[in-house]
Design an enzyme around this catalytic site. Structure first.
Site, PDB file in Angstrom:
ATOM      1  N   LYS A  11      26.906   0.021  60.598  1.00  0.00           N
ATOM      2  CA  LYS A  11      28.272  -0.486  60.429  1.00  0.00           C
ATOM      3  C   LYS A  11      28.871  -0.151  59.042  1.00  0.00           C
ATOM      4  O   LYS A  11      28.138   0.223  58.123  1.00  0.00           O
ATOM      5  CB  LYS A  11      28.263  -2.000  60.652  1.00  0.00           C
ATOM      6  CG  LYS A  11      27.867  -2.405  62.081  1.00  0.00           C
ATOM      7  CD  LYS A  11      28.037  -3.902  62.281  1.00  0.00           C
ATOM      8  CE  LYS A  11      27.659  -4.327  63.682  1.00  0.00           C
ATOM      9  NZ  LYS A  11      27.926  -5.767  63.914  1.00  0.00           N
ATOM     10  N   TYR A  51      34.125  -3.573  71.768  1.00  0.00           N
ATOM     11  CA  TYR A  51      33.758  -5.002  71.680  1.00  0.00           C
ATOM     12  C   TYR A  51      34.572  -5.878  72.630  1.00  0.00           C
ATOM     13  O   TYR A  51      34.673  -7.085  72.405  1.00  0.00           O
ATOM     14  CB  TYR A  51      33.905  -5.493  70.239  1.00  0.00           C
ATOM     15  CG  TYR A  51      32.731  -5.140  69.345  1.00  0.00           C
ATOM     16  CD1 TYR A  51      31.464  -5.672  69.585  1.00  0.00           C
ATOM     17  CD2 TYR A  51      32.874  -4.301  68.254  1.00  0.00           C
ATOM     18  CE1 TYR A  51      30.384  -5.375  68.767  1.00  0.00           C
ATOM     19  CE2 TYR A  51      31.799  -3.991  67.428  1.00  0.00           C
ATOM     20  CZ  TYR A  51      30.557  -4.531  67.694  1.00  0.00           C
ATOM     21  OH  TYR A  51      29.484  -4.235  66.883  1.00  0.00           O
ATOM     22  N   PHE A  59      36.365 -14.595  66.378  1.00  0.00           N
ATOM     23  CA  PHE A  59      36.130 -13.576  65.348  1.00  0.00           C
ATOM     24  C   PHE A  59      36.469 -12.157  65.811  1.00  0.00           C
ATOM     25  O   PHE A  59      36.247 -11.194  65.084  1.00  0.00           O
ATOM     26  CB  PHE A  59      34.675 -13.628  64.864  1.00  0.00           C
ATOM     27  CG  PHE A  59      33.645 -13.468  65.974  1.00  0.00           C
ATOM     28  CD1 PHE A  59      33.306 -12.220  66.477  1.00  0.00           C
ATOM     29  CD2 PHE A  59      33.011 -14.583  66.493  1.00  0.00           C
ATOM     30  CE1 PHE A  59      32.375 -12.079  67.489  1.00  0.00           C
ATOM     31  CE2 PHE A  59      32.064 -14.460  67.509  1.00  0.00           C
ATOM     32  CZ  PHE A  59      31.750 -13.196  68.011  1.00  0.00           C
ATOM     33  N   THR A  93      21.233 -11.850  64.335  1.00  0.00           N
ATOM     34  CA  THR A  93      22.634 -11.502  64.038  1.00  0.00           C
ATOM     35  C   THR A  93      23.079 -12.030  62.681  1.00  0.00           C
ATOM     36  O   THR A  93      23.704 -11.311  61.893  1.00  0.00           O
ATOM     37  CB  THR A  93      23.562 -12.096  65.138  1.00  0.00           C
ATOM     38  OG1 THR A  93      23.104 -11.629  66.405  1.00  0.00           O
ATOM     39  CG2 THR A  93      25.006 -11.692  64.926  1.00  0.00           C
ATOM     40  N   ASN A 114      27.075  -7.298  59.186  1.00  0.00           N
ATOM     41  CA  ASN A 114      25.619  -7.406  59.365  1.00  0.00           C
ATOM     42  C   ASN A 114      24.921  -6.067  59.580  1.00  0.00           C
ATOM     43  O   ASN A 114      23.875  -5.992  60.210  1.00  0.00           O
ATOM     44  CB  ASN A 114      25.295  -8.422  60.468  1.00  0.00           C
ATOM     45  CG  ASN A 114      25.810  -7.992  61.830  1.00  0.00           C
ATOM     46  OD1 ASN A 114      26.531  -7.005  61.931  1.00  0.00           O
ATOM     47  ND2 ASN A 114      25.430  -8.719  62.871  1.00  0.00           N
ATOM     48  N   HIS A 117      24.439  -2.696  64.710  1.00  0.00           N
ATOM     49  CA  HIS A 117      24.591  -3.217  66.073  1.00  0.00           C
ATOM     50  C   HIS A 117      23.525  -2.559  66.933  1.00  0.00           C
ATOM     51  O   HIS A 117      23.207  -1.388  66.732  1.00  0.00           O
ATOM     52  CB  HIS A 117      25.972  -2.864  66.643  1.00  0.00           C
ATOM     53  CG  HIS A 117      26.060  -3.061  68.127  1.00  0.00           C
ATOM     54  ND1 HIS A 117      26.291  -4.292  68.699  1.00  0.00           N
ATOM     55  CD2 HIS A 117      25.876  -2.188  69.167  1.00  0.00           C
ATOM     56  CE1 HIS A 117      26.270  -4.170  70.011  1.00  0.00           C
ATOM     57  NE2 HIS A 117      26.017  -2.903  70.322  1.00  0.00           N
ATOM     58  N   GLU A 128      26.948   1.541  76.615  1.00  0.00           N
ATOM     59  CA  GLU A 128      27.298   1.802  75.216  1.00  0.00           C
ATOM     60  C   GLU A 128      26.963   3.237  74.809  1.00  0.00           C
ATOM     61  O   GLU A 128      27.699   3.857  74.036  1.00  0.00           O
ATOM     62  CB  GLU A 128      26.595   0.794  74.313  1.00  0.00           C
ATOM     63  CG  GLU A 128      27.149  -0.614  74.498  1.00  0.00           C
ATOM     64  CD  GLU A 128      26.482  -1.665  73.621  1.00  0.00           C
ATOM     65  OE1 GLU A 128      26.908  -2.833  73.686  1.00  0.00           O
ATOM     66  OE2 GLU A 128      25.534  -1.336  72.871  1.00  0.00           O
TER      67      GLU A 128
END
Ligand code: CMP
Length: 140
Positions: A11, A51, A59, A93, A114, A117, A128
């Site tokens: 990320k 997402y 969020f 997470t 974080n 993923h 995905e």
């Protein structure tokens, strides 16, 4: 255990801090092979689509803005029980709950930022992977 493939994303918080190599070393040390990988910059629309399952969560907006804020590295990891193994290597997470030595314990900044993923099940892994990679890009 069967050989599986799973989708991983390094990320923006991690690419911003130049951590791609350190994170990849964690995958490879755990026996996961990086069989496809590319660095891309997601648009808000692409992040929102990826997402979509979280669209109703409070969020969601923040998550999409973060994922579109800087380049990400999308990759396919392969190995025995790769989906569960990757989740083990990533850690929980929320980095506060992540076990010592995991990627999130070592590198994540917060539950949102974080660092990585990973797909959570075989069906989502297949979806995905297909979101980011064509069959031609998956050479094994
Ligand atoms: P990821 O595995 O990419 O799947 C969904 C993401 O939503 C998750 O990692 C977190 O980065 C993010 N997320 C989950 N809970 C929160 C939260 N409370 N606040 C911000 N982001 C969150």
């Amino acid at each position: 255990m069967a050989i599986e493939r799973t989708l991983s994303i390094i990320k923006p918080d991690a690419t911003n801090r130049n951590l791609t190599g350190k994170i990849n070393a964690k995958f490879e040390d755990a026996g996961l092979r990086i069989v496809a990988q590319k660095r891309i910059k997601l648009s808000m629309e692409q992040a929102g689509k990826f997402y979509e399952v979280h669209a109703a969560r409070p969020f969601y907006g923040e998550l999409c803005e973060f994922m579109a804020s800087a380049p990400v590295v999308v990759q396919v990891l392969e190995g025995e029980g790769a989906i569960a193994k990757n989740r083990e290597v990533m850690g929980a997470t929320n980095p506060k709950d992540a076990a010592a030595g995991t990627i999130r314990a070592e590198f994540a900044l917060s539950v949102g930022e974080n660092s990585v993923h990973g797909s959570d099940a075989p069906e989502t892994a297949a979806q995905e992977i297909a979101f980011f990679f064509s069959g031609l890009e998956l050479v094994g």
